[in-house]
Design an enzyme around this catalytic site. Structure first.
Site, short mmCIF file in Angstrom:
data_model
loop_
_atom_site.label_atom_id
_atom_site.label_comp_id
_atom_site.label_asym_id
_atom_site.label_seq_id
_atom_site.Cartn_x
_atom_site.Cartn_y
_atom_site.Cartn_z
N SER A 135 66.92 47.38 55.46
CA SER A 135 65.51 47.75 55.51
C SER A 135 65.07 47.74 56.97
CB SER A 135 64.69 46.73 54.70
OG SER A 135 63.32 46.97 54.85
N LYS A 161 66.71 52.07 54.26
CA LYS A 161 65.31 52.16 53.85
C LYS A 161 64.46 52.04 55.10
CE LYS A 161 62.53 48.46 51.84
NZ LYS A 161 62.49 47.51 50.69
N LYS A 163 60.36 51.74 56.52
CA LYS A 163 58.97 51.46 56.15
C LYS A 163 58.11 52.63 56.60
CE LYS A 163 59.47 47.24 54.55
NZ LYS A 163 59.08 46.88 53.17
N ASP A 188 59.68 52.88 51.96
CA ASP A 188 58.91 51.81 51.31
C ASP A 188 57.52 51.76 51.95
OD1 ASP A 188 57.89 49.54 50.11
OD2 ASP A 188 59.48 48.19 50.79
N GLU A 213 59.42 53.61 47.46
CA GLU A 213 59.13 52.28 46.94
C GLU A 213 57.65 51.94 47.08
OE1 GLU A 213 61.88 49.41 48.51
OE2 GLU A 213 60.63 47.70 47.98
N ASP A 238 58.18 47.55 43.46
CA ASP A 238 58.51 46.24 44.05
C ASP A 238 57.37 45.30 43.66
OD1 ASP A 238 58.70 44.04 45.78
OD2 ASP A 238 59.04 45.18 47.59
N LYS A 262 63.26 41.01 43.21
CA LYS A 262 63.37 39.89 44.15
C LYS A 262 63.20 38.65 43.30
CE LYS A 262 61.29 42.49 47.95
NZ LYS A 262 60.08 42.69 48.78
N GLY A 290 64.71 42.14 49.51
CA GLY A 290 64.85 41.00 50.41
C GLY A 290 63.50 40.60 50.96
O1 OSB Z 1 58.70 45.33 50.65
O2 OSB Z 1 60.76 45.00 50.49
C1 OSB Z 1 59.69 44.72 51.01
C2 OSB Z 1 60.19 42.20 53.84
C3 OSB Z 1 59.10 41.39 53.65
C4 OSB Z 1 58.20 41.69 52.65
C5 OSB Z 1 58.41 42.79 51.83
C6 OSB Z 1 59.52 43.60 52.00
C7 OSB Z 1 60.40 43.32 53.04
C8 OSB Z 1 61.56 44.14 53.37
C9 OSB Z 1 62.67 43.48 54.14
O3 OSB Z 1 61.64 45.33 53.14
C10 OSB Z 1 63.90 43.26 53.34
C11 OSB Z 1 64.84 42.35 54.09
O4 OSB Z 1 65.49 42.83 55.01
O5 OSB Z 1 64.90 41.15 53.77
MG MG Z 2 59.23 46.67 49.13
#
Ligand code: OSB
Ligand code: MG
Length: 370
Positions: A135, A161, A163, A188, A213, A238, A262, A290
């Site tokens: 991510s 992925k 953001k 995402d 996402e 999510d 998660k 994550g």
């Molecule tokens: O939306 O998946 C998410 C991190 C913190 C809060 C929300 C998210 C995330 C990530 C990071 O996308 C995932 C990771 O590398 O742990």
């Molecule tokens: Mg997410």
């Protein structure tokens, strides 16, 4: 099994790079580390709450309060025949999935250690390796994002992925697609859009994304269902999925075609297995998200992903992407072909480095069975 002791530490670990999403920027990973003891054995788990309630409503402070005043007392009252016994005992507390998960996961970890088994064995998974994805947070500009993604592709990650948020979406995807035409790619939004943006989001359909996402509200599935009807790209939820029942309802309503699970967001491993089963029964892929976890939470995610419904790479990447020095030794590493080996030792399977935990501890509280 009766729990003798619950210990909570507030941990502060600096991140190597800030992680930026549509809802904010994190520079230090601050979390509660929960340790539960029974009969001379101790299990450990990481709470995924953050200092602020910008991803979901819980915070470290609410998790500590709910653990201290409600969940630990409920757990002390039980004679556990299985970690799943915590689920009905916690049901009276509404919400607070992250607090519940932290205590529940620590009990599963304790259970595995007591039986001398790797966590995946008691979760119903298999040994071997899992597929790693990555991510990538919002970067300062398109060039920086392209460089970052090029590095992750070179490192072997099997899915990337990124953001996105309004104003920083289509152009980023377009630039990435031009440079990496065949990369398994997804975006995402962390709830940054509204249904009124449907036409705009439809412009993402031409990039062959694996999924988008959580584009809409964190607690919405109705608008997501309307949006999914208008998009070719599968929606993955999510934030909106906080139980197995949520997954069932979202899939039945057509609010998504894929689910990110998660453990901390769904109240624990029992909830994660319920989400997994609800998706599998409906032929929907599930993958593991994550929360920038230290090695303790990261390894818990590795074990979970050995269940058969995890057919897509998740967000579990190498410790070194986040931390100079992880709390576990060895750290979580990714092979050049994008795989993470599933540990075979008891519990999470890597040693916790207690002097590092000690140095990272801001404060601690210990509760004993009355
Ligand atoms: O939306 O998946 C998410 C991190 C913190 C809060 C929300 C998210 C995330 C990530 C990071 O996308 C995932 C990771 O590398 O742990
Ligand atoms: Mg997410």
């Amino acid at each position: 099994m009766r729990l003798d002791r619950v210990e909570i530490r507030q941990i502060r670990l600096p991140l190597r790079f800030p992680f930026e999403t549509s809802f904010g920027r994190t520079e230090t990973k601050e979390f509660l580390l929960v340790s539960v003891s029974a009969g001379g054995e101790t299990g450990h788990a990481e709470c995924v709450a953050d200092v602020d309630p910008f991803y979901l409503p819980e915070t470290n402070a609410t998790a500590l309060h709910v653990l201290r005043d409600f969940l630990a007392p409920a757990a002390f009252d039980l004679d556990l025949a299985h970690p799943c016994d915590l689920v009905p005992a916690f049901a009276r507390v509404r919400g607070h999935e992250m607090a519940k998960a932290a205590l529940e996961m620590a009990v599963w970890e304790l259970w595995a250690r007591r039986d001398g088994l790797p966590l995946y064995r008691i979760l119903g998974g298999r040994g071997g390796a899992i597929a790693a994805g990555v991510s990538v947070g919002l970067q300062k500009d398109t060039e920086a994002l392209l460089d970052k993604v090029a590095g992750e592709v070179a490192a072997g990650y099997r899915r990337v992925k990124i953001k996105i948020k309004p104003g920083r979406d289509v152009a980023l995807v377009e630039a990435l697609r031009a440079r990496f035409p065949h990369l398994p790619l997804m975006v995402d939004a962390n709830s940054a859009y509204a249904l009124a943006d449907a036409e705009h989001l439809r412009t993402l359909d031409r990039f062959g994304l694996m999924m988008i996402e959580q584009p809409l509200g964190w607690d919405d599935i109705v608008d997501h269902a309307s949006l999914q009807r208008r998009l070719e790209t599968p929606i993955c939820l999510d934030e909106s999925i906080r139980s197995g029942d949520d997954a069932r309802r979202a899939l039945e309503l057509g609010a998504c075609r894929i689910v990110n699970v998660k453990v901390g967001r769904v109240g624990g491993f029992a909830g994660a297995i319920a989400v997994h089963d609800a998706c599998r029964a409906r032929g929907a892929p599930v993958w593991c998200g994550g929360m920038l976890e230290s090695g303790i939470g990261r390894l818990a995610n590795v074990h979970l992903q050995t269940l058969p419904g995890f057919t897509l790479p998740g967000d579990t990447s190498a410790s070194a992407r986040y931390f100079e020095e992880d709390l576990v030794d060895p750290p979580v590493v990714v092979s050049p072909d994008g795989a993470i080996a599933v540990p075979e030792g008891p519990g999470i399977g890597h040693a916790i480095v207690w002097p590092r935990v000690e140095r990272a501890t801001a404060f601690r509280e210990t509760w004993v069975r009355p």
